[in-house]
Design a protein around this motif. Sequence first.
Motif, short mmCIF file in Angstrom:
data_model
loop_
_atom_site.label_atom_id
_atom_site.label_comp_id
_atom_site.label_asym_id
_atom_site.label_seq_id
_atom_site.Cartn_x
_atom_site.Cartn_y
_atom_site.Cartn_z
N ILE A 170 -11.46 -1.08 8.40
CA ILE A 170 -11.47 -1.72 7.08
C ILE A 170 -12.83 -2.39 6.94
CG2 ILE A 170 -10.60 -3.67 5.73
CD1 ILE A 170 -7.87 -3.14 6.70
N LEU A 175 -11.45 -8.02 15.30
CA LEU A 175 -11.97 -8.68 14.12
C LEU A 175 -13.33 -9.32 14.42
CD1 LEU A 175 -8.71 -10.39 12.80
CD2 LEU A 175 -9.57 -8.07 12.40
N TYR A 219 -13.79 -4.07 10.36
CA TYR A 219 -12.73 -4.44 11.30
C TYR A 219 -12.19 -3.13 11.87
CZ TYR A 219 -12.59 -8.92 8.74
OH TYR A 219 -12.90 -10.12 8.13
N TYR A 279 0.27 5.25 1.09
CA TYR A 279 -0.62 6.23 1.72
C TYR A 279 0.05 7.60 1.68
CZ TYR A 279 -3.18 2.37 4.07
OH TYR A 279 -3.93 1.25 4.36
N GLY A 339 -14.83 -6.03 1.84
CA GLY A 339 -13.66 -6.09 0.97
C GLY A 339 -12.75 -7.26 1.27
N GLY A 340 -13.17 -8.12 2.16
CA GLY A 340 -12.37 -9.29 2.50
C GLY A 340 -11.21 -8.97 3.43
N GLY A 341 -11.10 -7.75 3.88
CA GLY A 341 -10.06 -7.39 4.83
C GLY A 341 -8.78 -6.89 4.22
N ALA A 342 -8.73 -6.77 2.90
CA ALA A 342 -7.49 -6.37 2.24
C ALA A 342 -7.52 -4.92 1.79
CB ALA A 342 -7.22 -7.25 1.03
N ASP A 343 -8.63 -4.25 1.96
CA ASP A 343 -8.72 -2.86 1.53
C ASP A 343 -7.74 -1.99 2.31
OD1 ASP A 343 -12.35 -2.85 1.10
OD2 ASP A 343 -10.71 -3.69 -0.10
N GLY A 344 -7.56 -0.77 1.81
CA GLY A 344 -6.78 0.18 2.58
C GLY A 344 -7.52 0.59 3.84
N LEU A 345 -6.75 1.00 4.84
CA LEU A 345 -7.32 1.47 6.09
C LEU A 345 -7.91 2.87 5.90
CD1 LEU A 345 -4.29 0.32 8.20
CD2 LEU A 345 -6.62 -0.42 8.69
N LEU A 347 -5.27 6.36 1.71
CA LEU A 347 -4.79 5.40 0.72
C LEU A 347 -4.67 6.04 -0.66
CD1 LEU A 347 -4.08 2.36 0.14
CD2 LEU A 347 -6.49 2.16 -0.60
N TYR A 360 0.84 -1.19 0.00
CA TYR A 360 0.00 0.00 0.00
C TYR A 360 0.88 1.25 0.00
CZ TYR A 360 -3.24 -3.40 2.22
OH TYR A 360 -4.00 -4.50 2.54
N SER A 414 -9.01 -14.60 1.72
CA SER A 414 -9.98 -13.52 1.86
C SER A 414 -10.76 -13.67 3.16
CB SER A 414 -10.94 -13.54 0.67
OG SER A 414 -11.88 -12.50 0.78
N GLY A 415 -11.29 -12.57 3.66
CA GLY A 415 -12.12 -12.60 4.84
C GLY A 415 -11.36 -12.39 6.13
N ARG A 416 -10.10 -12.07 6.03
CA ARG A 416 -9.29 -11.86 7.23
C ARG A 416 -8.61 -10.51 7.10
NH1 ARG A 416 -3.95 -14.99 9.42
NH2 ARG A 416 -2.72 -13.40 8.39
N ARG A 451 -3.22 0.37 -3.86
CA ARG A 451 -2.96 -0.93 -3.26
C ARG A 451 -2.60 -1.93 -4.34
NH1 ARG A 451 -6.57 -5.48 -2.03
NH2 ARG A 451 -8.38 -4.20 -2.61
N ARG A 472 -1.14 -11.54 2.60
CA ARG A 472 -2.53 -11.93 2.39
C ARG A 472 -2.56 -13.41 2.07
NH1 ARG A 472 -6.87 -10.18 3.03
NH2 ARG A 472 -8.75 -10.59 1.87
#
Lengths: 117, 116
Positions: free
Chosen positions: B94, B51, B32, A35, B98-104, A45, A33, A100-102, A48, A97
């Motif tokens: 977040i 989370l 999150y 920023y 977005g599955g948790g990968a987006d920018g903060l 941001l 990322y 997904s989902g975390r 990414r 990564r």
Amino acid sequence: EAGVVQSPRYKIIEKKQPVAFWCNPISGHNTLYWYRQNLGQGPELLIRYENEEAVDDSQLPKDRFSAERLKGVDSTLKIQPAELGDSAVYLCASSLRLYSGRADTQYFGPGTRLTVL
Amino acid sequence: AQSVTQLDSQVPVFEEAPVELRCNYSSSVSVYLFWYVQYPNQGLQLLLKYLSGSTLVKGINGFEAEFNKSQTSFHLRKPSVHISDTAEYFCAVILLSGGGADGLTFGKGTHLIIQP
């Protein structure tokens, strides 16, 4: 383990000049990322990457900003030409990564403080 | 779009006193939640994150935060502060979608000032 490395730490340029910032993420981190942090504000941001693909560049001012992440490791952010309003701290962050989902922890570098005169 | 509000730009506290830094968020979907700390001329360091599960989250350096869904808040607390806690503190979110990968998405930050 080495953290996120950024260079230079400080850069002073005159307006209309080009400038580039470099970032080396934590080894093995596939997400990177960029920023921008204006004075007295939280980071925002710009772009990414997942590996070498820019998956979110909606906030990148594309008329003057560009970025690349060749081979999915190091990344460079460029401004050409710089304007007075670009004075800010540019932060690079990386994360690993796995699925997904975390919400993966983003690890930040020290930043590059840009001053445009 | 989501947003984060940190109501206090500065919080002065005496050493060894307790402190609470406030954070409220706005989002149409679940998020999150994070707290980061930034020491002078350094990058941001993660203090803690929420989370799922227990709404009370413990982090590094004796900090903890409590997630309150009904009040959309995630306030940061420490029972006894030290001079070394002087820093800028940022609350961030977040989107789950977005599955948790987006920018903060960050708040504007709170400067914690510890007075001897």
